[in-house]
Design a protein around this motif. Structure first.
Motif, PDB file in Angstrom:
ATOM      1  N   PRO A 150       0.833  -1.211   0.000  1.00 28.84           N
ATOM      2  CA  PRO A 150       0.000   0.000   0.000  1.00 28.84           C
ATOM      3  C   PRO A 150       0.865   1.259   0.000  1.00 28.84           C
ATOM      4  CG  PRO A 150      -0.010  -1.044   2.160  1.00 28.84           C
ATOM      5  CD  PRO A 150       0.724  -1.974   1.253  1.00 28.84           C
ATOM      6  N   SER A 151       0.239   2.399  -0.224  1.00 29.50           N
ATOM      7  CA  SER A 151       0.960   3.637  -0.544  1.00 29.50           C
ATOM      8  C   SER A 151       2.051   4.019   0.449  1.00 29.50           C
ATOM      9  CB  SER A 151      -0.034   4.794  -0.668  1.00 29.50           C
ATOM     10  OG  SER A 151      -0.893   4.597  -1.761  1.00 29.50           O
ATOM     11  N   GLY A 152       1.723   4.056   1.735  1.00 32.78           N
ATOM     12  CA  GLY A 152       2.706   4.489   2.724  1.00 32.78           C
ATOM     13  C   GLY A 152       3.894   3.558   2.811  1.00 32.78           C
ATOM     14  N   LEU A 153       3.626   2.256   2.791  1.00 41.02           N
ATOM     15  CA  LEU A 153       4.711   1.279   2.844  1.00 41.02           C
ATOM     16  C   LEU A 153       5.513   1.292   1.552  1.00 41.02           C
ATOM     17  CD1 LEU A 153       2.984  -1.773   4.584  1.00 41.02           C
ATOM     18  CD2 LEU A 153       4.328   0.064   5.615  1.00 41.02           C
ATOM     19  N   ARG A 154       4.823   1.497   0.430  1.00 39.39           N
ATOM     20  CA  ARG A 154       5.540   1.570  -0.848  1.00 39.39           C
ATOM     21  C   ARG A 154       6.491   2.769  -0.849  1.00 39.39           C
ATOM     22  NH1 ARG A 154       1.588   2.779  -4.571  1.00 39.39           N
ATOM     23  NH2 ARG A 154       0.718   0.733  -4.085  1.00 39.39           N
ATOM     24  N   ALA A 155       6.032   3.886  -0.315  1.00 34.41           N
ATOM     25  CA  ALA A 155       6.898   5.069  -0.247  1.00 34.41           C
ATOM     26  C   ALA A 155       8.117   4.789   0.621  1.00 34.41           C
ATOM     27  CB  ALA A 155       6.111   6.258   0.303  1.00 34.41           C
ATOM     28  N   TYR A 156       7.897   4.112   1.744  1.00 35.94           N
ATOM     29  CA  TYR A 156       9.028   3.800   2.622  1.00 35.94           C
ATOM     30  C   TYR A 156       9.946   2.770   1.962  1.00 35.94           C
ATOM     31  CZ  TYR A 156      11.600   3.353   6.985  1.00 35.94           C
ATOM     32  OH  TYR A 156      12.590   3.377   7.935  1.00 35.94           O
ATOM     33  N   CYS A 178      13.802   9.176  -4.689  1.00 31.72           N
ATOM     34  CA  CYS A 178      13.059   9.891  -3.645  1.00 31.72           C
ATOM     35  C   CYS A 178      12.141  10.952  -4.240  1.00 31.72           C
ATOM     36  CB  CYS A 178      14.029  10.544  -2.665  1.00 31.72           C
ATOM     37  SG  CYS A 178      14.993   9.380  -1.683  1.00 31.72           S
ATOM     38  N   GLN A 179      12.667  11.704  -5.169  1.00 24.63           N
ATOM     39  CA  GLN A 179      11.865  12.778  -5.762  1.00 24.63           C
ATOM     40  C   GLN A 179      10.664  12.225  -6.525  1.00 24.63           C
ATOM     41  OE1 GLN A 179      15.052  14.715  -7.912  1.00 24.63           O
ATOM     42  NE2 GLN A 179      15.368  16.228  -6.288  1.00 24.63           N
ATOM     43  N   SER A 180      10.828  11.050  -7.126  1.00 27.05           N
ATOM     44  CA  SER A 180       9.711  10.460  -7.873  1.00 27.05           C
ATOM     45  C   SER A 180       8.556  10.091  -6.952  1.00 27.05           C
ATOM     46  CB  SER A 180      10.183   9.227  -8.645  1.00 27.05           C
ATOM     47  OG  SER A 180      10.515   8.159  -7.768  1.00 27.05           O
ATOM     48  N   VAL A 181       8.876   9.688  -5.721  1.00 25.56           N
ATOM     49  CA  VAL A 181       7.821   9.321  -4.776  1.00 25.56           C
ATOM     50  C   VAL A 181       6.948  10.528  -4.450  1.00 25.56           C
ATOM     51  CG1 VAL A 181       7.330   8.483  -2.444  1.00 25.56           C
ATOM     52  CG2 VAL A 181       9.168   7.450  -3.772  1.00 25.56           C
ATOM     53  N   PHE A 182       7.574  11.673  -4.229  1.00 24.03           N
ATOM     54  CA  PHE A 182       6.807  12.871  -3.888  1.00 24.03           C
ATOM     55  C   PHE A 182       5.855  13.273  -5.014  1.00 24.03           C
ATOM     56  CE2 PHE A 182      10.162  13.250  -0.724  1.00 24.03           C
ATOM     57  CZ  PHE A 182       9.451  13.695   0.384  1.00 24.03           C
ATOM     58  N   LEU A 183       6.212  12.938  -6.237  1.00 24.70           N
ATOM     59  CA  LEU A 183       5.344  13.265  -7.369  1.00 24.70           C
ATOM     60  C   LEU A 183       4.138  12.338  -7.451  1.00 24.70           C
ATOM     61  CD1 LEU A 183       8.051  13.906 -10.131  1.00 24.70           C
ATOM     62  CD2 LEU A 183       6.715  15.622  -8.881  1.00 24.70           C
ATOM     63  N   MET A 184       4.269  11.137  -6.865  1.00 31.19           N
ATOM     64  CA  MET A 184       3.227  10.123  -7.044  1.00 31.19           C
ATOM     65  C   MET A 184       2.389   9.856  -5.802  1.00 31.19           C
ATOM     66  SD  MET A 184       5.156   7.320  -9.480  1.00 31.19           S
ATOM     67  CE  MET A 184       6.533   7.057  -8.362  1.00 31.19           C
ATOM     68  N   LEU A 185       2.797  10.358  -4.640  1.00 35.34           N
ATOM     69  CA  LEU A 185       2.056  10.067  -3.415  1.00 35.34           C
ATOM     70  C   LEU A 185       0.621  10.587  -3.491  1.00 35.34           C
ATOM     71  CD1 LEU A 185       4.493  10.646  -0.411  1.00 35.34           C
ATOM     72  CD2 LEU A 185       3.343   8.532  -1.036  1.00 35.34           C
ATOM     73  N   ASP A 186      -0.303   9.794  -2.945  1.00 34.97           N
ATOM     74  CA  ASP A 186      -1.718  10.167  -2.988  1.00 34.97           C
ATOM     75  C   ASP A 186      -2.183  10.825  -1.693  1.00 34.97           C
ATOM     76  OD1 ASP A 186      -1.584   8.022  -1.290  1.00 34.97           O
ATOM     77  OD2 ASP A 186      -2.956   6.738  -2.419  1.00 34.97           O
ATOM     78  N   GLY A 187      -1.248  11.212  -0.847  1.00 28.07           N
ATOM     79  CA  GLY A 187      -1.593  11.861   0.413  1.00 28.07           C
ATOM     80  C   GLY A 187      -0.320  12.219   1.155  1.00 28.07           C
TER      81      GLY A 187
END
Length: 342
Positions: A150-156, A178-187
């Motif tokens: 899920p999103s939070g764990l994927r970001a981590y 890291c920068q790509s994650v900030f572009l894709m996070l849904d919250g």
């Protein structure tokens, strides 16, 4: 969605639930309190204790779930137990926790667990190995399992991959991840985002983009402060190469004092596992400021570059290095590397 998908979603909700939660900074405790499932809420509370530097309280909850039949609860507990015991100076307990994480992966393989559960086990094993700066040889590729998280764990998880790239001196690649994650996070996922910021800061420093590194540190610090999340800065202090001293110490001396005390405790535990023969030489003799200077010098930075990084004079850096050499019983910069192998 089939029954297997429902099972995976339910199980994954117990893997580091606070890390996986989207919330406004300052609402971490409210987020924990809102979990309806008791065990999920307990693990989330342990996370909150850990990320806010309350290792003993974290450990006390985590140890209750170390043999839980729910693999995600067990993985969460083992991760929290392992890292909290580093700070508490219990390397044998940390090692036991890390072995527990490895056992979970073996159990998942043996039972042909659903992909979501396998993803959880691979994620936890990568996290443990990379953050302890140990090789990930033999583990399934974490990137193959990202879609199952899920999103939070994927970001981590991307933070873990970026941290690993950083350790291999692939600074631009780590920064891009890291920068790509900030572009894709849904919250807003404060835990994952603060750790991602740490890698961004580390990469920018090594790319000699000091102004950008300081901006990123201020963003991360302002996000962490409302919940008291000191742990990301504690864990990455040495790798931030003096940015905390330059940015946080002058503006918030009391926060820096608390941070420094925690850094010493965590570093002592980290070295006890990773480099035990040098544990007392480094963690008991060097202050966080001295350690930062030693790290920079070991990377080939000149006194002038270190001085600019820390907003000090070159002459002050020279005096610091003389003291560091004396404390570590060495004579030149080239001998620093084994002591700051972090």
């Amino acid at each position: 969605m089939n029954s297997s998908d429902n099972f995976q979603d339910s199980a994954l909700s117990r893997l580091m639930p606070l890390m996986n939660s989207s919330f406004t900074p300052g609402q971490a405790q409210a987020t924990v309190d809102n979990f309806q499932d008791l065990e999920q809420r307990q693990i989330a509370q342990a996370e909150l204790y850990y990320f806010s530097g309350r290792a003993e309280e974290c450990r006390n909850i985590a140890e209750l779930y170390l043999q839980d039949k729910d693999l995600c609860l067990r993985l969460s507990a083992a991760l929290l137990y392992s890292f909290s015991n580093l700070t508490l100076g219990n390397p044998s307990a940390s090692r036991m926790g890390f072995r527990n994480i490895q056992e979970c992966l073996l159990l998942a393989k043996d039972s042909s667990a659903p992909k979501g559960i396998m993803a959880s086990c691979v994620f936890a094993n990568y996290l443990a190995m990379v953050l302890m700066h140990l090789p990930t040889d033999g583990l399934p590729p974490l990137q193959d399992f990202l879609p199952s998280l899920p999103s939070g764990l994927r970001a981590y998880a991307v933070y873990v991959l970026a941290h690993n790239a950083y350790l291999h001196k692939e600074y631009k690649r780590a920064l891009g991840l890291c920068q790509s994650v900030f572009l894709m996070l849904d919250g807003c996922y404060p835990v994952a985002m603060e750790y991602l910021y740490c890698v961004i800061i580390m990469c920018l420093i090594n790319l000699k983009q000091q102004d950008e590194a300081r901006k990123a540190l201020i963003k991360a610090w302002n996000m962490a402060k409302p919940d008291g999340f000191l742990e990301p800065f504690i864990e990455h202090h040495g790798l931030m190469l003096g940015q905390i001293e330059a940015c946080i110490k002058p503006a918030e001396p009391e926060s820096y004092r608390q941070l420094s005390q925690a850094v010493i405790a965590f570093s002592r535990g980290w070295m006890a596992i990773h480099n035990p023969q040098l544990q007392s030489s480094v963690t008991d003799k060097l202050t966080p400021m001295e350690y930062s200077i030693a790290m920079l010098a070991s990377k080939g930075w000149t006194n002038q570059e270190i001085a600019k990084q820390l907003s000090l004079s070159p002459n002050t850096i020279k005096h610091y290095l003389s003291r560091i050499f004396h404390l570590l019983d060495i004579e030149k910069r080239e001998e620093l590397k084994p002591f700051v192998n972090k």
